[in-house]
Design an enzyme around this catalytic site. Sequence first.
Site, PDB file in Angstrom:
ATOM      1  N   LYS A 166      32.710  42.317  48.783  1.00 15.21           N
ATOM      2  CA  LYS A 166      34.151  42.561  48.726  1.00 15.21           C
ATOM      3  C   LYS A 166      34.614  43.329  49.971  1.00 15.21           C
ATOM      4  O   LYS A 166      33.816  43.969  50.648  1.00 15.21           O
ATOM      5  CB  LYS A 166      34.502  43.359  47.460  1.00 15.21           C
ATOM      6  N   ASP A 167      35.924  43.273  50.223  1.00 16.60           N
ATOM      7  CA  ASP A 167      36.506  43.921  51.393  1.00 16.60           C
ATOM      8  C   ASP A 167      36.240  45.419  51.394  1.00 16.60           C
ATOM      9  O   ASP A 167      36.079  46.045  50.341  1.00 16.60           O
ATOM     10  CB  ASP A 167      38.023  43.695  51.429  1.00 16.60           C
ATOM     11  N   LYS A 168      36.262  45.996  52.608  1.00 16.98           N
ATOM     12  CA  LYS A 168      36.136  47.442  52.730  1.00 16.98           C
ATOM     13  C   LYS A 168      37.486  48.121  52.519  1.00 16.98           C
ATOM     14  O   LYS A 168      37.647  48.911  51.594  1.00 16.98           O
ATOM     15  CB  LYS A 168      35.567  47.839  54.095  1.00 16.98           C
TER      16      LYS A 168
END
Length: 732
Positions: A338-340
Amino acid sequence: MEEDTDFRIRFSSLCFITDHVGFHGTIKSSPSDFVVIEIDEQGQLINKATDEPVCKISEILPAPNNFAKKTKLGFPNVSFEEGSNQEVNTLVRCSNVDQNRQSGSEREETINDGTSQGEEEKVYLLGSLLDEKTNELLNQFACDIKEKWNSKSELTEASPEFSLGRILDKKQRAILHSAIRQKFPFLLTVGKNSEIVVKPNLEYKELCHLVSEEEAFDFFKYLDAKKENSKFTFKPDTNKDHRKAVHHFVNKKFGNLVETKSFPEANYNAGNPNIVITVRFREKAHKPRKRSVECQERKVIYTAFTLRKENLEMFEAVGFLAIKLGVIPSDFSYAGLKDKKAITYQAMVVRKVTPEREERERKRERERKRKGGGARSTNSHIYLDWTSAGLQTGDLSVPGQRSIHCATTNDCLRLGQLKGNHFDIVIRNVKSHTNDSANLRERILEAIENVKNKGFVNYYGPQRFGMGRKVHTDQIGLALLKSEMVKAVKLFLTPEDLDDPVNRAKKYFLQTEDAKGTLALMPEFKVRERALLESLHRFGMTEEGCIQAWFSLPHSMRIFYVHAYSSKIWNEAVSYRLATYGSRVVEGDLVCLDEDSDDEHFPNSKVHLITEEEESANTYSIHQVVLPVLGYNIQYPKNKVGLWYQEVLSRDGLQTCRFKIPALKLNVPGCYRKILKQPHNLSYQLREERDSDVKAEGSHIDEATLSLLISFDLDASCYATVCLREIMKHDF
């Protein structure tokens, strides 16, 4: 930091499939502007009904001056992917070991624990399985070998052998192999067409040069017994170089079977500590759908939970949880990264941890804060929402929480085991590409409807490659594919142009190659970097040492870099395909025959090569066209795109690459990816926001800015930033 011009050039050259004008705007102004919620295989959002997490475990990142102690990572899982013909080996984690080491009598119990009552019975049966003469000859052969070794005379070049003859019964042969090795650990047994041949074990003799014969004898008995969860401990040793030699020997000769770790002995002298080397078996891996009855009956604790993280890289979150719960990163499994810079919810499963244990950790955290430990200054958080222990196939839930479904046969999640992701995104400061703002609302509507109906080019997003960094993840992957292990390590530890503890530590390492000194500088939360450095300190900055260093990272992390290279080439390939043929489906294209498939991992049997007749008849649409993601089990298009793939592989020095890296136990079969995708359940709302500005003379004015709130679902492995790029016609 200097602008990542190479990265911007790379993404600005990518194609669009729609023809609207688009608009400007700012995404990810803050993590709360970009919320990602995983959708499980049943199509349900993974987070619970309320947005508030059950518990806040910790604020994860230490302050910049909070340097690290030794990271307790142990060793990760290493396995060949399903479909490989090679034996599957999985490393078992090193549990946190009590600093109160064993006394002499306790040590003997640990060693003896390696030979079960069943093994003793096998030794006893040796006399009954062999006739009297063969038994006597075997004993004499063993005595001759020991006498030659004790006299320090070298064995003849052709290693002596003793044959027990042909034994047709398979079970009887297995018992004999084990019985002989238990009675004579300094001997080897080899099977040749139902014949058992006995030879001297030269590795035993080599170990006797490093440790006492008593230890070597017990160690090889321990190895042959292969008793799970048992351990062997060598005698205490104050000589660091000697301990290093023992570590090297065991890892070089038996690294696929066991792992080693050093621990201080109880009541040691801090100035001259006694250190003991402990050996543990690596846990056997079992491929899905091929598990034995015994394996199925073995109960391993699995706990499913929802992880909520904010402004934090996935691997750093896993590394922190591993330290917090006393396990290693490879004990965690998940369906996707998942995105940071976002707030993300996703399903996770952890081995050998129960919710009760997690509750104890929460109590300790609360107690620490009550006593003044306080929260550390950071903008990164992780939260845990535990749902159940003893994970089994089926839905798991507790009152008031949304259920999590795990359907894998080995009770852990695998990458891609999700339907997709739901996104709630705020695009701020929305403006027209020109100064004309009169038709901005119409342009936004046109852009959204266009992508909703026609889709977007299904590129891998910039976050897969490390946007804004000097070294991109695909560069590391290319070095690994070319077996340039030292170069890959140096790329991994290349610093950015920032003056912070992490980058100062990396800069120091590249200047000195001093792994031990770099460890003292590297902050604790950089789990991957510290694991790599600890291994380099142990094995050295050689080709073999760097291979061992890569093994300090879990399989999912190692293969991530190789996949990044394949993803970069796929992005370039789809741009070339669209620039060459546009939206036409042409002869030699590959299409997916399964129209309902949203998964990249469909078999070759579902991939069809377009014929000249099918091109003329417009049998297939552009939405069915796929391109291969590099690997050893794919076919290439039979047109200009296929030739392009070969030219690129030649350019990168991979003409003969089989996409298998035996040194790192990595196999990359490849897959197929649709070149176009469409968002689902798309909705949006325009909202005016007013910011009060103060002029120099003190008067106030209100400036209205437009924000776009947009929500949609994407299939697994699709990127919201890429969808937004198509909508806005704007590179981020």
